[in-house]
Write an enzyme that holds these catalytic residues in place. Structure first.
Site, PDB file in Angstrom:
ATOM      1  N   GLU A 170      52.570  26.609  39.139  1.00 54.67           N
ATOM      2  CA  GLU A 170      51.162  26.061  39.079  1.00 54.67           C
ATOM      3  C   GLU A 170      50.449  27.542  40.611  1.00 54.67           C
ATOM      4  OE1 GLU A 170      52.614  23.056  42.248  1.00 54.67           O
ATOM      5  OE2 GLU A 170      54.007  22.045  40.563  1.00 54.67           O
ATOM      6  N   ARG A 213      57.957  11.423  47.821  1.00 59.41           N
ATOM      7  CA  ARG A 213      58.927  11.765  46.070  1.00 59.41           C
ATOM      8  C   ARG A 213      60.493  12.058  45.871  1.00 59.41           C
ATOM      9  NH1 ARG A 213      54.681  17.282  44.176  1.00 59.41           N
ATOM     10  NH2 ARG A 213      55.516  18.681  46.225  1.00 59.41           N
ATOM     11  N   CYS A 218      69.254  10.404  44.253  1.00 60.36           N
ATOM     12  CA  CYS A 218      70.399  11.897  43.932  1.00 60.36           C
ATOM     13  C   CYS A 218      70.912  11.573  43.284  1.00 60.36           C
ATOM     14  CB  CYS A 218      71.608  11.100  45.336  1.00 60.36           C
ATOM     15  SG  CYS A 218      73.202  11.952  44.708  1.00 60.36           S
ATOM     16  N   CYS A 246      77.877  11.438  46.136  1.00 57.09           N
ATOM     17  CA  CYS A 246      77.922  12.906  46.357  1.00 57.09           C
ATOM     18  C   CYS A 246      79.705  13.496  46.447  1.00 57.09           C
ATOM     19  CB  CYS A 246      76.991  13.131  47.279  1.00 57.09           C
ATOM     20  SG  CYS A 246      75.388  13.569  46.717  1.00 57.09           S
ATOM     21  N   CYS A 274      75.840  11.347  50.114  1.00 49.51           N
ATOM     22  CA  CYS A 274      76.729   9.898  49.517  1.00 49.51           C
ATOM     23  C   CYS A 274      77.432   9.708  49.896  1.00 49.51           C
ATOM     24  CB  CYS A 274      74.592   9.071  48.980  1.00 49.51           C
ATOM     25  SG  CYS A 274      75.310  10.052  46.818  1.00 49.51           S
ATOM     26  N   CYS A 288      72.771  16.223  48.805  1.00 50.29           N
ATOM     27  CA  CYS A 288      73.426  14.859  50.073  1.00 50.29           C
ATOM     28  C   CYS A 288      74.258  14.504  49.860  1.00 50.29           C
ATOM     29  CB  CYS A 288      72.261  13.850  48.246  1.00 50.29           C
ATOM     30  SG  CYS A 288      72.943  12.519  48.587  1.00 50.29           S
ATOM     31  N   ASN A 310      60.345  18.440  38.844  1.00 45.04           N
ATOM     32  CA  ASN A 310      59.770  19.390  39.666  1.00 45.04           C
ATOM     33  C   ASN A 310      59.867  19.923  40.521  1.00 45.04           C
ATOM     34  OD1 ASN A 310      56.434  19.635  39.690  1.00 45.04           O
ATOM     35  ND2 ASN A 310      57.314  19.353  42.009  1.00 45.04           N
ATOM     36  N   GLU A 311      60.560  20.608  40.707  1.00 44.92           N
ATOM     37  CA  GLU A 311      60.731  21.748  41.803  1.00 44.92           C
ATOM     38  C   GLU A 311      62.434  21.024  42.531  1.00 44.92           C
ATOM     39  OE1 GLU A 311      57.824  22.233  45.043  1.00 44.92           O
ATOM     40  OE2 GLU A 311      56.666  24.029  44.042  1.00 44.92           O
ATOM     41  N   TRP A 322      48.834  19.831  53.164  1.00 48.56           N
ATOM     42  CA  TRP A 322      48.514  18.034  52.999  1.00 48.56           C
ATOM     43  C   TRP A 322      48.148  17.603  54.306  1.00 48.56           C
ATOM     44  CZ3 TRP A 322      54.166  16.286  51.531  1.00 48.56           C
ATOM     45  CH2 TRP A 322      54.758  16.585  50.090  1.00 48.56           C
TER      46      TRP A 322
END
Ligand code: GLA
Ligand code: ZN
Length: 669
Positions: free
Chosen positions: A309, A103, A107, A156, A153, A151, A141-142, A317
């Site tokens: 959460e 997930r 970018c 960026c 790339c 990043c 999310n987070e 995991w």
């Protein structure tokens, strides 16, 4: 107050939803968060939106009185999108694509990804803006999870050039501020600028990571990456607002992430929430660590917050962490509330049989049978429905504040001065020492109003500006007490080392000069003694020459035996303590005892007790004490004064007994 779980209706057959909602109601739930990873179900192919299932899920929950926090699903772009535009993937510092299969594979600076994000958010906004059961939004999310804020790339690079142009109006100015004359790095135009990707001088062998890029470039790159996330979040917020959504908007933080300036990220949000895991595959957190995390989160907007959460089962995991013991879910929930949580959302409702998080247990196991954890949460729900009046809008009032700065954290991260130095650990050490005296500390940015506090700690506040210098000088002049430590005030805000005599920007305030310093390597330790008894340093020793300051401790070893290690200086109506070395826990605790007494701070309980946490809150002029027993033993706590136990409704004085992991909420009478 809001109380509920993170729920994934898309993981379960339609016919399970009603049963889930009924069980939630029986646990006194009134909210769930949903949707934050469900993009492929909301938009199964480009431009074809399907919200019918989501409508139905929301209805099924609403029938049992459960409201919705709706997540935008941009943390998990679907395969069709990534295949159409592989340009959305991030690149790591070696130029490798961070591709599909987990997930957060996007970018923030991809113009195409921004457009697709706006489309899905806009479709959700038009559908749910007036929905009576959607009470809040969560963006993505987070952000910053798993090193995804930085990043390398081409998008960026282009954005970074623009960002720098905006900051340094001319390339000459940039060259001057970064000092690019060093190693012939002078840039002749904006076009020539680079990202600090892998270079010939970098070393990347396990723990032996060496950063070799220009420190000004590195720091600006970290700032730029953080700003890119803030910008990306704002794009989504603007879509929601421009489409007419009036519900409050949040994002779920992860307190220990440091790739984002959480203060900046918080400016565009209505309230902050965060994800609190205590014992999991990656460690068992000390209760001081979790307490501090809550305080960091409350300090972002200096407002109460939600835990979006909250751990509710054993989790990991690839491995499973320890299972929460009886009483711990309740203890962790009350700890969150004590520190300012007004919403508690447990992760997750039910363990999922598929996907990378099969081992991340929730309130229910895979089979969906309510067991011990469900019953404990049900009990908490029952209790909180009684207590919610004193929790909502209550205030946690602290006499002390610790200043946290992400810019400083970043600069210390790539040049930590000594292999044993860790900025966050230093803050934690001071926080815990205060906590062990039952003294509450806020954790706030330097933008806060310092005058609220009797004592302000600025550990290793190294990057400085003239404005900050004036601000803290005024605070002390007016009677404030300030703690400065080693590695403070030695650099300007763009990360160049100052030409001032150290401690640089703090020389006047502290009334000392640093004659020399000693970075302690390969297990060397140095002792010092004074006001705190005897203490040991294993990271750093500043050898101090007091000018106006008074000496509180001296080194007792090395060639600087007899020289000052800790000093105090009177400045205006206040005092400035300079702690020139790291100290062991016992010494720092004893030193802080001395300083807090001198600063006229009264502890919440006069008898410190190991494993007992005390938090003071106020609501409508009444004072409440939250007592939290983090040990597995029964403890008896002596009290001064008379209290009403808010759970048993009994009046108590002299003492209160807490079982293993037990809690009490007392109103002072
Ligand atoms: C984070 C995420 C959740 C989940 C949990 C467990 O906190 O926000 O989606 O992945 O971790 O790993
Ligand atoms: Zn990028």
């Amino acid at each position: 107050m809001y109380f509920g779980a993170d729920y994934y209706p898309e993981h379960w057959p339609r016919e399970f939803w009603e049963g889930h909602a009924k069980l939630m109601k029986e646990a006194h739930f009134n909210v769930v968060r949903i949707g934050e990873f469900a993009w492929s179900k909301m938009e199964p192919e480009e431009g074809r939106f399907d919200f019918a299932w989501l409508d139905e899920a929301i209805e099924a929950l609403a029938r049992e009185g459960i409201q919705i926090v709706l997540g935008t699903p941009t943390a998990s772009p679907p395969k069709w999108l990534a295949d159409l535009h592989p340009d959305i993937y991030m690149k790591d510092e070696f130029g490798l694509t961070r591709g599909f299969g987990g997930r957060r594979h996007y970018c923030q600076n991809s113009p195409i990804y921004r457009e697709y994000s706006k489309k899905i958010v806009s479709a959700m906004a038009s559908r749910y803006k007036d929905h009576p059961h959607v009470i809040a939004w969560q963006i993505d999310n987070e952000f910053g999870w798993n090193d995804t804020a930085r990043c390398y790339c081409d998008n960026c690079l282009q954005e970074f050039k623009r960002w720098l142009q905006n900051k340094y109006t001319s390339i000459d100015e940039l060259n001057k501020e970064w000092g690019t004359i060093f190693w012939s790095q002078t840039y002749r135009s904006w076009d020539e600028l680079i990202l600090p990707a892998h270079s010939a001088a970098d070393l990347n062998v396990g723990a032996a990571k060496r950063y070799s890029h220009n420190p000004g470039l590195l720091l600006d790159f970290y700032r730029f990456c953080s700003d890119s996330v803030v910008f990306y979040q704002k794009l989504q917020i603007d879509v929601l607002r421009n489409s007419g959504c009036s519900q409050p908007i949040t994002h779920n933080y992860m307190e220990h992430f440091n790739q984002l300036d959480y203060y900046n990220l918080g400016k565009d949000l209505d309230f902050i929430s965060w994800d609190n895991y205590v014992v999991y595959e990656w460690g068992n957190k000390a209760y001081e660590t979790t307490a501090m995390a809550h305080d960091v989160i409350r300090g972002i907007k200096e407002k109460n917050f939600w835990v979006m959460e909250q751990q509710s089962g054993p989790c990991g995991w690839n491995h499973l962490g320890d299972t929460p013991k009886p009483g711990q879910l309740r203890l962790w929930t009350y700890q969150a509330i004590a520190h300012g949580a007004e919403g508690i959302v447990y992760f997750r409702w039910r363990a999922c049989p598929v996907g990378a998080e099969q081992y991340w247990y929730g309130i229910l196991d895979h089979d969906g049978i309510p067991r011990r954890r469900y019953r404990e949460i049900q009990q908490i729900g029952r209790e909180l429905s009684e207590l919610s009046d004193i929790i909502n809008d209550s205030k946690t009032i602290s006499d002390a504040a610790i200043i946290q700065s992400y810019d400083n954290w970043w600069s210390h991260e790539f040049q930590p001065h000594n292999p044993g130095f860790d900025y966050h650990r230093l803050l934690h050490q001071y926080y815990s020492a205060l906590m062990h005296h039952h003294i509450q500390a806020d954790i706030v940015s330097i933008d806060t109003d310092l005058s609220k506090y009797k004592l302000v700690l600025m550990p290793a506040f190294n990057l400085m500006t003239d404005e900050i210098q004036t601000k803290v000088e005024n605070y002390v002049k007016a009677g404030g007490n300030l703690i400065i430590t080693f590695r403070s005030g030695t650099r300007n805000w763009n990360n160049s080392i100052t030409l001032k005599t150290l401690p640089g920007y703090f020389k006047e305030l502290t009334g000392v000069e640093i004659e020399e310093f000693d970075s302690l390597n390969f297990g060397r330790t140095v002792k010092s003694s004074g006001i705190f008894g005897e203490g040991t340093s294993c990271v750093w020793c500043d050898i101090l020459r007091p000018l106006q300051a008074e000496t509180l401790a001296k080194y007792s070893g090395e060639f600087y035996r007899g020289e000052a290690s800790v000093t105090v200086n009177s400045y205006g109506n206040g005092k400035v303590y300079y702690i020139g070395c790291d100290l062991d826990e016992k010494a720092i605790t004893s030193l802080l005892k001395y300083i807090t007494v001198e600063s006229q701070i009264k502890p919440l309980l006069s008898q410190p007790m190991d494993g007992l946490e005390v938090v003071r809150k106020m609501k409508d002029g009444k004072i409440y004490l939250f007592l939290l027993n983090h040990t597995d033993a029964t403890i008896e706590i002596s009290l001064e004064g008379k209290y009403l136990d808010m759970l048993s409704c009994e009046t108590i004085s002299t003492s209160v007994t807490l079982n293993a992991y037990g809690i009490a909420v007392l109103q002072s009478l």
